[in-house]
Design a protein around this motif. Structure first.
Motif, PDB file in Angstrom:
ATOM      1  N   LEU A 122       0.830  -1.203   0.000  1.00 34.58           N
ATOM      2  CA  LEU A 122       0.000   0.000   0.000  1.00 34.58           C
ATOM      3  C   LEU A 122       0.866   1.254   0.000  1.00 34.58           C
ATOM      4  CD1 LEU A 122      -3.033   0.443  -0.130  1.00 34.58           C
ATOM      5  CD2 LEU A 122      -3.055   0.751   2.352  1.00 34.58           C
ATOM      6  N   ASP A 123       1.997   1.241   0.714  1.00 38.61           N
ATOM      7  CA  ASP A 123       2.897   2.397   0.713  1.00 38.61           C
ATOM      8  C   ASP A 123       3.433   2.669  -0.688  1.00 38.61           C
ATOM      9  OD1 ASP A 123       2.633   3.022   3.382  1.00 38.61           O
ATOM     10  OD2 ASP A 123       4.361   1.837   4.015  1.00 38.61           O
TER      11      ASP A 123
ATOM     12  N   ARG B 141       0.652   4.143  -2.838  1.00 41.64           N
ATOM     13  CA  ARG B 141       0.433   5.568  -2.565  1.00 41.64           C
ATOM     14  C   ARG B 141       1.450   6.415  -3.327  1.00 41.64           C
ATOM     15  NH1 ARG B 141       0.542   3.941   2.803  1.00 41.64           N
ATOM     16  NH2 ARG B 141      -1.524   3.649   3.726  1.00 41.64           N
ATOM     17  N   HIS B 142       2.718   6.035  -3.223  1.00 38.24           N
ATOM     18  CA  HIS B 142       3.770   6.804  -3.871  1.00 38.24           C
ATOM     19  C   HIS B 142       3.578   6.798  -5.382  1.00 38.24           C
ATOM     20  CE1 HIS B 142       7.688   8.739  -3.975  1.00 38.24           C
ATOM     21  NE2 HIS B 142       8.016   7.947  -4.995  1.00 38.24           N
TER      22      HIS B 142
ATOM     23  N   THR C 139       0.794   6.407  -7.021  1.00 43.51           N
ATOM     24  CA  THR C 139      -0.394   7.187  -7.342  1.00 43.51           C
ATOM     25  C   THR C 139      -0.062   8.673  -7.436  1.00 43.51           C
ATOM     26  OG1 THR C 139      -1.792   5.577  -6.214  1.00 43.51           O
ATOM     27  CG2 THR C 139      -2.769   7.728  -6.653  1.00 43.51           C
ATOM     28  N   VAL C 140       0.753   9.149  -6.512  1.00 37.09           N
ATOM     29  CA  VAL C 140       1.117  10.570  -6.495  1.00 37.09           C
ATOM     30  C   VAL C 140       2.030  10.920  -7.665  1.00 37.09           C
ATOM     31  CG1 VAL C 140       2.358  12.357  -5.210  1.00 37.09           C
ATOM     32  CG2 VAL C 140       0.761  10.847  -4.021  1.00 37.09           C
TER      33      VAL C 140
ATOM     34  N   ARG D  51     -11.161   5.091  -3.338  1.00 35.13           N
ATOM     35  CA  ARG D  51      -9.708   4.969  -3.344  1.00 35.13           C
ATOM     36  C   ARG D  51      -9.090   5.874  -2.291  1.00 35.13           C
ATOM     37  NH1 ARG D  51      -6.048   6.812  -8.408  1.00 35.13           N
ATOM     38  NH2 ARG D  51      -6.525   8.866  -7.548  1.00 35.13           N
TER      39      ARG D  51
ATOM     40  N   LEU E 124      -6.377   4.585   0.416  1.00 32.28           N
ATOM     41  CA  LEU E 124      -4.988   5.049   0.401  1.00 32.28           C
ATOM     42  C   LEU E 124      -4.633   5.919   1.602  1.00 32.28           C
ATOM     43  CD1 LEU E 124      -4.317   5.959  -3.352  1.00 32.28           C
ATOM     44  CD2 LEU E 124      -3.646   3.892  -2.107  1.00 32.28           C
ATOM     45  N   TRP E 125      -5.577   6.748   2.042  1.00 26.20           N
ATOM     46  CA  TRP E 125      -5.218   7.722   3.069  1.00 26.20           C
ATOM     47  C   TRP E 125      -5.976   7.575   4.379  1.00 26.20           C
ATOM     48  CZ3 TRP E 125      -5.411   9.697  -2.138  1.00 26.20           C
ATOM     49  CH2 TRP E 125      -4.122   9.831  -2.695  1.00 26.20           C
TER      50      TRP E 125
ATOM     51  N   ASP F   8       3.488  12.012   0.033  1.00 24.93           N
ATOM     52  CA  ASP F   8       2.527  11.115  -0.631  1.00 24.93           C
ATOM     53  C   ASP F   8       1.371  10.760   0.295  1.00 24.93           C
ATOM     54  OD1 ASP F   8       3.806   9.447   1.147  1.00 24.93           O
ATOM     55  OD2 ASP F   8       4.688   8.142  -0.378  1.00 24.93           O
ATOM     56  N   ARG F   9       1.037  11.698   1.193  1.00 22.86           N
ATOM     57  CA  ARG F   9      -0.106  11.509   2.095  1.00 22.86           C
ATOM     58  C   ARG F   9      -1.023  12.730   2.058  1.00 22.86           C
ATOM     59  NH1 ARG F   9       0.210   6.723   5.629  1.00 22.86           N
ATOM     60  NH2 ARG F   9       2.162   5.734   4.979  1.00 22.86           N
TER      61      ARG F   9
END
Length: 365
Positions: free
Chosen positions: A5-6, A9-10, A12-13, A284, A288-289, A317-318
Motif C-alpha cells: 500500500l505504501d 500511494r507513492h 499514485t502521487v 480509493r 490510500l489515506w 505522498d499523504r
C-alpha cells in the motif's frame, strides 16, 4: 509494479503529477479535465490545471480556449476534452442520418423548436443563450438541481450534448454556441470496439490506479459519453480487466495501465481541487489515506465538517488535511484543518508557504 500500500500511494502521487508543461501539452496528455462553476477561490478546472501547467493562472483555460485543441463536452462528467477524444464519442447516434436520431423520442413541438433554433444559430454564426431566449421566449423549466432555468438554455444544453451544437467560446462564463459540423458515418463492430477500448484507456490513464469496484464505476459512466453503445460497455470492461496490469494488495485488486513512471521526490505541499484526479475517487481516497473526505458545497452549513470548498492537502505522498481558501480585499485568507495534527518540521512549513505563494500567483494577488 507496486506490491504494498505504501508503494501504491507513492506511485499514485508521482503518476498524477508529471513535470510541469504547457497548457495544450497537459490537456493532450490528460484527455479530459472536469469542470465545475463554483469559484472558491477558483474553478475546479483551473485548480486542476495549475498543478500540471507551468505558470498557470486562473482563467487561462477559458481565455485560451479558442487557440487550444479542445472542446467542451460530456465525457464521464462535464468538462473539457481533446478534439481527438471528442471524435471518438461522436456522432452520438445509431444511424447514418444525424444527431436528431439520439433525440427521436422528443415530442414534435420540441423538435420544431430545435429546427428553428438550428436555423437561427446557423444564420448568426454564433448565438448567446440570451439572444436565443429573446428570439423564442421558450419559458422556464426545472433544472437538475431543482431550481428554474430558461427553457432555451436547457434546450441548447441538450442540443450541445447530442452533437448539433458546439461551444465556440465563453463570454463572461456563459457558453456561446455555434453549429457543430460533423460527418455521420457507419462503424463496423471492430471499429466500435476499438473506439470504446480507447475511451476506456483514457479513463484509466486519468484516474488509475483504481480498485476493482472503482474501475467498474468509472467505466460504466462511459454510457454518458457514448449512449449509443452502452450495451457494449460490459464487454469493454471485461476486456480492460484482462489487459490492464493488476495486483492484489491488502485484499483489494488494483488496476493500472502498463507504463513507465519516473521516480521523483515528493517533498511538496499541494492544495488540490475536490475533483482533482488524485482525490476524485472517494473509495480509493479512503483506502490510500485512511479517512473520509467529502465535498460539502451542497451540504447545509450547519452540517459541514470540513468547509464549503475544502481543498485536500497533500504532503509528500499523504493527504493529511484540507484547506479553505478565500480572497478578501485582495488578500488570501487560509483556514487549515488536519486529520491528526499539523506536521512540526521546518520542511513542511517551508513547503506550505511555497504552495500558498503559488496560489497567490495563480490568483494574480
Amino acid at each position: 509494479m507496486p506490491t504494498t500500500l505504501d508503494a501504491l500511494r507513492h506511485y499514485t502521487v508521482i503518476r498524477n503529477f508529471p513535470a510541469l508543461t504547457s497548457l495544450n501539452a497537459s490537456l493532450q496528455h490528460m484527455g479530459f479535465v472536469q469542470a465545475d462553476p463554483i469559484r472558491a477561490p477558483a474553478r475546479a478546472q483551473d485548480l486542476i490545471l495549475r498543478q500540471r501547467v507551468e505558470d498557470y493562472r486562473a482563467g487561462d483555460l477559458e481565455l485560451k480556449y479558442t487557440s487550444l485543441d479542445i472542446e467542451e463536452d460530456f465525457f464521464i462528467n462535464y468538462g473539457y476534452v481533446t478534439r481527438t477524444l471528442q471524435s471518438l464519442m461522436h456522432p452520438r447516434s445509431n444511424s447514418l442520418t444525424s444527431a436528431f436520431d439520439l433525440s427521436r423520442t422528443w415530442p414534435a413541438a420540441k423538435k420544431k423548436r430545435v429546427k428553428s433554433l438550428l436555423e437561427f444559430v446557423h444564420e448568426r454564426g454564433e448565438a448567446h443563450p440570451r439572444e436565443v431566449d429573446e428570439r423564442f421566449s421558450h419559458g422556464k423549466v426545472t433544472n437538475y438541481w431543482g431550481g428554474s432555468s430558461n427553457a432555451s438554455t436547457h434546450l441548447l444544453d441538450a442540443m450541445h450534448y447530442s452533437g448539433m451544437l458546439r461551444v465556440a467560446r465563453r463570454e463572461k462564463g456563459i457558453r456561446i454556441y455555434k453549429i457543430y459540423e460533423q460527418e455521420p458515418r457507419s462503424l463496423s463492430a471492430a471499429e466500435r470496439r476499438a473506439r470504446i477500448d480507447t475511451l476506456v484507456d483514457v479513463v484509466v490513464n486519468i484516474y488509475a490506479p483504481l480498485p476493482a469496484s472503482s474501475l467498474g464505476y468509472y467505466l460504466r459512466r462511459l454510457r454518458f459519453a457514448v449512449p449509443q453503445w452502452q450495451r457494449e460497455l460490459k464487454a469493454a470492461i471485461e476486456r480492460a480487466r484482462k489487459r490492464l496490469q493488476h495486483e492484489v494488495i491488502e485484499n483489494v485488486t488494483w488496476y493500472w495501465p502498463t507504463e513507465e513512471v519516473e521516480t521523483q521526490e515528493v517533498d511538496r505541499v499541494r492544495l488540490l481541487a475536490p475533483f482533482d484526479p488524485l482525490v476524485h475517487d472517494r473509495s480509493r481516497f479512503e483506502l490510500l489515506w485512511g479517512w473520509v473526505y467529502r465535498f460539502e458545497a451542497y451540504t447545509p452549513a450547519a452540517k459541514r465538517k470540513l468547509g464549503y470548498y475544502a481543498l485536500p492537502l497533500l504532503w509528500r505522498d499523504r493527504v493529511i488535511g484540507w484547506a479553505n481558501l478565500s480572497v478578501k480585499e485582495g488578500s488570501l485568507q487560509t483556514e487549515l484543518g488536519f486529520v491528526s495534527s499539523q506536521p512540526r518540521d521546518r520542511v513542511f512549513k517551508r513547503e506550505l508557504e511555497a504552495e500558498l505563494a503559488r496560489v497567490k500567483f495563480f490568483l494574480g494577488l
